[in-house]
Design an enzyme around this catalytic site. Structure first.
Site, PDB file in Angstrom:
ATOM      1  N   GLU A  57      56.909  37.428  34.668  1.00 56.59           N
ATOM      2  CA  GLU A  57      57.596  35.827  35.908  1.00 56.59           C
ATOM      3  C   GLU A  57      56.269  34.765  36.901  1.00 56.59           C
ATOM      4  O   GLU A  57      54.796  35.545  36.201  1.00 56.59           O
ATOM      5  CB  GLU A  57      57.699  36.333  37.206  1.00 56.59           C
ATOM      6  CG  GLU A  57      59.372  36.479  36.466  1.00 56.59           C
ATOM      7  CD  GLU A  57      60.356  37.595  37.738  1.00 56.59           C
ATOM      8  OE1 GLU A  57      59.689  36.922  39.097  1.00 56.59           O
ATOM      9  OE2 GLU A  57      60.523  38.606  37.406  1.00 56.59           O
ATOM     10  N   CYS A  74      16.860  20.105  63.158  1.00 55.72           N
ATOM     11  CA  CYS A  74      18.718  20.389  62.765  1.00 55.72           C
ATOM     12  C   CYS A  74      19.592  19.084  63.360  1.00 55.72           C
ATOM     13  O   CYS A  74      18.732  18.263  63.956  1.00 55.72           O
ATOM     14  CB  CYS A  74      19.273  21.348  64.807  1.00 55.72           C
ATOM     15  SG  CYS A  74      20.475  21.665  64.740  1.00 55.72           S
ATOM     16  N   LYS A  98      53.631  34.684  38.603  1.00 53.39           N
ATOM     17  CA  LYS A  98      53.468  34.537  40.386  1.00 53.39           C
ATOM     18  C   LYS A  98      53.176  33.696  41.664  1.00 53.39           C
ATOM     19  O   LYS A  98      51.834  32.905  41.486  1.00 53.39           O
ATOM     20  CB  LYS A  98      52.285  35.720  40.290  1.00 53.39           C
ATOM     21  CG  LYS A  98      51.640  36.130  41.671  1.00 53.39           C
ATOM     22  CD  LYS A  98      50.880  37.174  41.924  1.00 53.39           C
ATOM     23  CE  LYS A  98      51.337  37.842  42.928  1.00 53.39           C
ATOM     24  NZ  LYS A  98      50.811  37.311  44.432  1.00 53.39           N
ATOM     25  N   CYS A 143      18.999  26.771  62.981  1.00 55.87           N
ATOM     26  CA  CYS A 143      18.970  25.212  64.266  1.00 55.87           C
ATOM     27  C   CYS A 143      17.722  25.771  65.802  1.00 55.87           C
ATOM     28  O   CYS A 143      18.685  27.482  66.216  1.00 55.87           O
ATOM     29  CB  CYS A 143      19.432  24.458  64.667  1.00 55.87           C
ATOM     30  SG  CYS A 143      19.171  24.055  66.719  1.00 55.87           S
ATOM     31  N   ASP A 167      52.928  30.977  44.159  1.00 51.94           N
ATOM     32  CA  ASP A 167      51.643  31.532  45.755  1.00 51.94           C
ATOM     33  C   ASP A 167      52.113  30.574  46.449  1.00 51.94           C
ATOM     34  O   ASP A 167      52.150  29.406  46.970  1.00 51.94           O
ATOM     35  CB  ASP A 167      50.578  30.359  44.698  1.00 51.94           C
ATOM     36  CG  ASP A 167      49.335  31.051  45.629  1.00 51.94           C
ATOM     37  OD1 ASP A 167      49.669  31.001  46.259  1.00 51.94           O
ATOM     38  OD2 ASP A 167      47.694  30.321  45.812  1.00 51.94           O
ATOM     39  N   TYR A 194      62.164  29.748  44.630  1.00 48.86           N
ATOM     40  CA  TYR A 194      62.491  29.913  43.845  1.00 48.86           C
ATOM     41  C   TYR A 194      62.696  32.131  43.777  1.00 48.86           C
ATOM     42  O   TYR A 194      61.800  32.655  44.506  1.00 48.86           O
ATOM     43  CB  TYR A 194      61.155  29.992  42.688  1.00 48.86           C
ATOM     44  CG  TYR A 194      61.012  29.293  42.590  1.00 48.86           C
ATOM     45  CD1 TYR A 194      61.221  28.304  40.797  1.00 48.86           C
ATOM     46  CD2 TYR A 194      60.350  27.784  42.827  1.00 48.86           C
ATOM     47  CE1 TYR A 194      61.266  27.681  39.940  1.00 48.86           C
ATOM     48  CE2 TYR A 194      60.621  26.959  42.102  1.00 48.86           C
ATOM     49  CZ  TYR A 194      60.838  26.687  41.195  1.00 48.86           C
ATOM     50  OH  TYR A 194      60.495  25.400  39.487  1.00 48.86           O
ATOM     51  N   CYS A 204      22.589  22.825  71.301  1.00 48.91           N
ATOM     52  CA  CYS A 204      22.795  23.015  70.295  1.00 48.91           C
ATOM     53  C   CYS A 204      24.419  22.361  70.458  1.00 48.91           C
ATOM     54  O   CYS A 204      24.760  22.847  71.036  1.00 48.91           O
ATOM     55  CB  CYS A 204      22.397  23.221  68.856  1.00 48.91           C
ATOM     56  SG  CYS A 204      23.371  22.828  67.184  1.00 48.91           S
ATOM     57  N   LEU A 207      52.551  44.522  45.133  1.00 46.67           N
ATOM     58  CA  LEU A 207      52.431  44.101  43.894  1.00 46.67           C
ATOM     59  C   LEU A 207      50.839  44.842  43.883  1.00 46.67           C
ATOM     60  O   LEU A 207      49.746  44.326  44.954  1.00 46.67           O
ATOM     61  CB  LEU A 207      52.473  43.172  43.420  1.00 46.67           C
ATOM     62  CG  LEU A 207      53.807  42.651  43.266  1.00 46.67           C
ATOM     63  CD1 LEU A 207      54.316  41.723  42.462  1.00 46.67           C
ATOM     64  CD2 LEU A 207      54.567  43.961  42.222  1.00 46.67           C
ATOM     65  N   LYS A 233      46.260  39.204  37.507  1.00 48.77           N
ATOM     66  CA  LYS A 233      45.752  38.158  38.158  1.00 48.77           C
ATOM     67  C   LYS A 233      45.680  37.282  37.599  1.00 48.77           C
ATOM     68  O   LYS A 233      44.407  36.964  36.341  1.00 48.77           O
ATOM     69  CB  LYS A 233      44.756  37.699  39.635  1.00 48.77           C
ATOM     70  CG  LYS A 233      45.481  38.677  40.654  1.00 48.77           C
ATOM     71  CD  LYS A 233      46.130  38.057  41.334  1.00 48.77           C
ATOM     72  CE  LYS A 233      46.763  38.260  43.031  1.00 48.77           C
ATOM     73  NZ  LYS A 233      46.251  38.208  43.596  1.00 48.77           N
ATOM     74  N   CYS A 241      21.588  18.486  66.575  1.00 56.71           N
ATOM     75  CA  CYS A 241      20.625  18.246  68.304  1.00 56.71           C
ATOM     76  C   CYS A 241      18.732  17.983  68.099  1.00 56.71           C
ATOM     77  O   CYS A 241      18.271  17.688  69.754  1.00 56.71           O
ATOM     78  CB  CYS A 241      20.619  19.438  68.884  1.00 56.71           C
ATOM     79  SG  CYS A 241      20.144  20.933  68.778  1.00 56.71           S
TER      80      CYS A 241
END
Ligand code: IVH
Length: 689
Positions: A115, A410, A117, A428, A119, A225, A434, A85, A316, A413
């Site tokens: 309707e 870090c 939409k 790092c 998901d 649906y 690491c 769409l 949307k 590490c």
């Protein structure tokens, strides 16, 4: 309960009755009998079918689950493509859509069907003479995957349709999804069993539908649906989309109760607002609404543009936001060594999922938004992306809110943390040691243009790291054939081959080794320049920024990066370990000038595909002849090597009057040098325009 005599007609009556209660329960959410009563009917049918297996019909409710697991899905070519769409994000987009529709069908006001939409995942269900014969995913819109066994386990999908109304062939299109309440229960069950939970209902639905073993799908609370049709043969379909939905509802499919017929753009926008307000209370996740021109005749007249119908539009919803508190700020180290601060949040429900942390991107972002530990913040979640902190509610800041500081070492590490000038990201410095960067570092080290261990790919690295068999590149050289053979999907032959490839890679070159170390900003060309300039690894390890800057193409940022890398004791230890493991490379004296060859001092730019040589091969040959390969065309470029389908670089070369070579001409230049009259003239004569 008293049972009727087990007969064929009793079995048929039970099937009808069970299908009816299935429908009441799974489609209408309005059961008429208790679970115990339902189970009794089901067991009675099972008993009859067990005694008379030849009475079993494919659409019997006992036949939903039980197909043997697949090894892969068969491909299904859709009779009618499953398109996508067009999206709208603003009122202006919707107005534009309505205007185009009105103009195309020459009408003043359009009747639309609106309707939610959904998901979830698009699937198509094929019914022949009312019997479900195939279920398929959307795939790329033209070809999908055959998930018949899986969709048969979804109780909201009828296995057979009322034959009086069903056409000869009907493809029902719609969305497989998980209702929010089912999703919550599933996640509770998963975590109680110590199994992985899903981030949202859509992922859970997708993961559940796409199981090769349909018995696993059956154990997941999926629903379906319907929102449209594909093929429809054998009778006349209704004249309007709204009537089509009604028809599907009568055939016992779930259709959105929130569907509505409206008129004109005002009707569309009013529906959008209304559904937006209802969104949080809906039983399923939606990410917008869909508008469809209601008249199927008008739909046909409007047709399609690229891969989307002109008669429909998805409008949307904006990303969802919620308010919560920052309970802490932690730092995550990514595969490439980037440190990302992450806000730990008081769990909050937003956009259909419970959010417990949000990315803060980097230190500057934290300062800019002034996020402190203890603050109330607005978090946002859009689609599947990582939630983020939008802003702080400063008026709610508690007196003891704490400022965050990037750690100096870090957290994974312990190596130094640094930030390059003009860069927002902290990193790092322990690239070789690491644990967070381990897989990436090993893959790079072993890659073809680096140390080149054939067959040392991702699957191997994943296992070696996870089994703690390899921590740093030096460990690769301690692996035995037996150890390699113990890995998954590793035969003895391949283990021996891999071991031999590791052995071969012990003898390498200085430039490959430098490149393989994965020093930030040190690509192959720089590695080669460094090797040429310094001649030995020790000279590079001990070089200060000043002497690094002497190397052509090495600027301040690269010099600092090299210096920092070798200043990190962890990294130097790995280099020592590599030497101890027997990795060797010829070392020589520092070279005063660039290497001498037919192409020395010349810069080449590559574009398009050559007939015989790969890009890597071309690059190697140019460099072997003393030339340099650059990524972009400038006045300083000596040659542009152009193959089939060249990019904009060819045009640029022509604009600047740079000599263009094809493969044959390039090889000539590399052999005898571009300045010899022969090579030059051939090159110029055949120049492309
Ligand atoms: S109609 C030719 N209606 O959105 C148009 N699609 O971008 C066919 N979707 O993959 C789609 N809810 O799975 C339609 N009410 C709805 C929908 C819907 C969700 C999904 C659909 C498709 C995607 C298209």
């Amino acid at each position: 309960m008293e049972r009727a005599r087990p007969s064929r007609s009793r079995a048929e009556a039970l099937r009808k009755e069970i299908a009816h209660h299935n429908y009441r329960y799974h489609v209408l959410d309005a059961p008429e009998i208790t679970d115990t009563e339902y189970d009794a009917l089901f067991r009675e049918l099972e008993a009859i079918e067990q005694a008379h297996p030849d009475w079993i019909t494919p659409d019997s409710p006992t036949q939903r689950v039980g197909a043997a697991p697949l090894t892969e899905y068969a491909a299904v070519t859709h009779r009618v493509p499953m398109l996508s769409l067009a999206n709208a994000f603003s009122e202006a987009d919707v107005e534009g859509f309505d205007r185009r529709v009105r103009e195309a069908v020459d009408a003043e006001r359009i009747e639309y069907c609106c309707e939610p939409k959904f998901d979830g995942l698009a699937v198509t269900l094929a019914y022949e003479h009312g019997r479900l014969v195939q279920g398929a995913t959307r795939g790329d819109g033209y070809t999908g995957e055959d998930v018949t066994a899986n969709v048969r386990t979804i109780r909201a999908i009828p296995l057979s349709l009322d034959s009086k109304h069903a056409p000869r062939l009907l493809e029902v299109r719609g969305e497989v999804l998980m209702l929010r309440r089912s999703f919550a229960l599933l996640n509770e069950r998963q975590s109680a069993r110590g199994e992985r939970t899903f981030v949202n209902a859509r992922n859970a639905a997708a993961g559940s539908l796409r199981q090769l073993d349909s018995r696993l799908t059956a154990a997941r609370p999926l629903t379906f649906y319907a929102y449209g049709i594909g093929a429809f043969e054998g009778s006349e379909p209704p004249a309007k989309h709204s009537e089509l939905l009604e028809f599907l509802r009568e055939l016992c499919f779930r259709v959105a109760a929130q569907r509505r017929v409206v008129y004109g753009v005002d009707g569309l926008l009013a529906y959008y607002d209304e559904l937006g307000a209802l969104r949080a209370e809906l039983p399923f996740d939606i990410d917008g609404v869909v508008y469809k021109v209601n008249s199927l005749r008008q739909q046909a007249a409007l047709g399609f543009v690229s891969r989307a119908p002109r008669f429909a539009l998805a409008h949307k919803f904006p990303a969802e936001e919620a308010v919560t508190t920052v309970t802490g700020i932690e730092v995550q180290v990514g595969r490439t060594g980037a440190l990302t601060p992450v806000a730990r949040l008081q769990p909050v429900f937003v956009g259909g999922v419970t959010v417990t942390n949000a990315t803060l991107h980097n230190e500057d972002e934290i300062r800019r938004k002034d996020v402190r530990i203890g603050d109330s913040v607005i978090v946002r979640r859009a689609g599947d992306v990582i939630p983020e902190v939008v802003r702080v509610l400063a008026e709610r800041r508690p007196a003891d809110a704490r400022i965050f500081h990037m750690p100096k070492h870090c957290p994974v590490c312990g190596s130094d943390v640094y930030r390059e000038p003009e860069e927002a990201v902290s990193r790092c410095a322990g690239g070789l040691v690491c644990a967070a960067q381990r897989k990436q570092a090993l893959l790079h080290f072993a890659s073809r243009r680096a140390i080149d261990i054939d067959g040392f790919g991702e699957k191997i690295v994943d296992q070696l790291v996870e089994l703690a068999m390899v921590h740093t590149p030096a460990d690769i050289y301690r692996l035995s054939v037996e150890q390699l053979a113990s890995l998954e999907r590793m035969g003895e032959k391949s283990a021996a081959n891999l071991h031999a490839a590791i052995e071969r890679s012990r003898r390498t070159t200085l430039s490959r080794l430098i490149y393989a170390l994965g020093i930030r900003h040190v690509g192959e060309a720089t590695a080669r320049d460094l090797a040429d300039h310094f001649g030995s690894l020790d000279a590079i390890v001990h070089a200060d920024a000043q002497s690094l800057l002497q190397v052509c193409e090495v600027g301040a940022v690269i010099a600092a990066s090299i210096e920092r890398f070798f200043a990190e004791p962890h990294n130097r230890e790995v280099i020592d370990a590599l030497r101890a493991a027997g990795v060797t490379w010829p070392e020589g004296a520092a070279k005063a000038a660039d290497s001498i060859g037919p192409a020395s001092g010349k810069t080449f730019v590559l574009t398009g595909t050559l007939p015989n040589l790969s890009r890597d091969e071309v690059r190697d040959r140019i460099q072997a002849a003393g030339g340099k390969v650059s990524g972009s065309v400038s006045k300083k470029t000596d040659y542009v090597v152009a193959g089939a389908d060249p990019g904009s670089k060819l045009a640029k070369a022509q604009e600047l009057g740079v000599t263009v070579l094809d493969e044959k001409q390039l090889l000539q230049v590399l052999e005898i040098g571009g300045d010899s009259s022969h090579g030059e003239s051939t090159a110029r004569k055949d120049r492309r325009d």
